[in-house]
Design an enzyme around this catalytic site. Sequence first.
Site, short mmCIF file in Angstrom:
data_model
loop_
_atom_site.label_atom_id
_atom_site.label_comp_id
_atom_site.label_asym_id
_atom_site.label_seq_id
_atom_site.Cartn_x
_atom_site.Cartn_y
_atom_site.Cartn_z
N LYS A 31 0.88 -1.17 0.00
CA LYS A 31 0.00 0.00 0.00
C LYS A 31 0.92 1.23 0.00
O LYS A 31 1.70 1.46 0.90
CB LYS A 31 -0.89 -0.01 1.23
CG LYS A 31 -1.96 1.12 1.33
CD LYS A 31 -1.51 2.51 1.01
CE LYS A 31 -2.49 3.61 1.21
NZ LYS A 31 -2.42 4.24 2.52
N GLY A 34 1.04 8.43 1.75
CA GLY A 34 1.78 9.34 2.62
C GLY A 34 2.82 10.17 1.88
O GLY A 34 2.70 10.44 0.68
N GLY A 67 -5.36 10.77 -1.28
CA GLY A 67 -6.18 11.74 -0.57
C GLY A 67 -5.78 13.19 -0.79
O GLY A 67 -6.64 14.02 -1.13
N ASP A 194 -6.05 1.11 2.22
CA ASP A 194 -5.52 0.12 3.15
C ASP A 194 -6.38 -1.15 3.12
O ASP A 194 -5.86 -2.27 3.11
CB ASP A 194 -5.50 0.66 4.58
CG ASP A 194 -4.40 1.69 4.81
OD1 ASP A 194 -3.46 1.76 4.00
OD2 ASP A 194 -4.48 2.43 5.81
N LYS A 250 -5.31 1.13 10.63
CA LYS A 250 -4.19 0.56 9.88
C LYS A 250 -3.73 -0.77 10.50
O LYS A 250 -3.50 -1.76 9.79
CB LYS A 250 -3.03 1.56 9.84
CG LYS A 250 -2.06 1.33 8.69
CD LYS A 250 -1.13 2.49 8.52
CE LYS A 250 -1.81 3.72 7.99
NZ LYS A 250 -2.20 3.58 6.56
#
Length: 294
Positions: A31, A34, A67, A194, A250
């Site tokens: 995944k 960030g 995002g 996720d 998570k």
Amino acid sequence: MTSSTAQEKANILSEALPYIRRFQDKTIVIKYGGNAMTEEHLKHGFARDVVLLKLVGLNPVVVHGGGPQINDLLKRVGKQGEFIQGMRVTDRETMDIVEMVLGGLVNKEIVGLINHHGGKAVGLTGKDGEFIRARKLKLKSKEKEDEMIDIGQVGEVVGIDPALVALLDTKDFIPVIAPIGVGDDGEAYNINADLVAGRLAETLRAEKLILLTNTTGVLDKEGKLLTGLTAAMVDELIENGTISGGMIPKISTALEAVKNGVKSSHIIDGRVEHALLLEILTDDGVGTLIRANA
């Protein structure tokens, strides 16, 4: 190069050998999100890592978020993003933007970076071949016990058909997957990346699920990194409050994966350059490793 520097580099390469042997032809679901998705040197480092893993015989499969990029485009069209219980409210207009950003801009950038560094990447969404089946996700109201909240075209995974990913693997392609699912009526659904990565790892019977984050991993109450955790240990850490807040979803995904057949889950710091290689091919790693109970 001095003799000490040369020896250090040789030791690092030698250290990777047993891991390359152990994980030969094994599937690694990653995944990607960030800081690793937004900082240029980290983006290129991630792409190189994925290509190297493929070239030494592993089968990386990338699932990505986006995002911040969705928020940026919403602002540009004069639309304010709304969240309930951490989930993005996704009306039809927002879903169009989600598909444009995840299935288009972000997905194709990742594909391009991997290909630029010598890989053979193919971009997909769950709508391709309808390989990620979804249904509408409704949230339980925290104020009214019996009330369910409709947050639009937000979905949960019903099932994943591994055939398309398996076909790409036979030709040495690297799948890059945007977390968009499709319902029975053909409706598109925005799904947490996720959750898609976790379910995909279970479906593919992956060796590892790796979640890149903006934290160093799971920390104890003194702020020290915890690793080598079992499912029972994680349950205890949640119960005593060591794991709390934003880490719970998570860690729950990581835990669910190992309970359902994935050999190990890893929560690693995507702000560390080449974090993937350090976690997979070295003795110490750079994050939290979780296994099923011994």
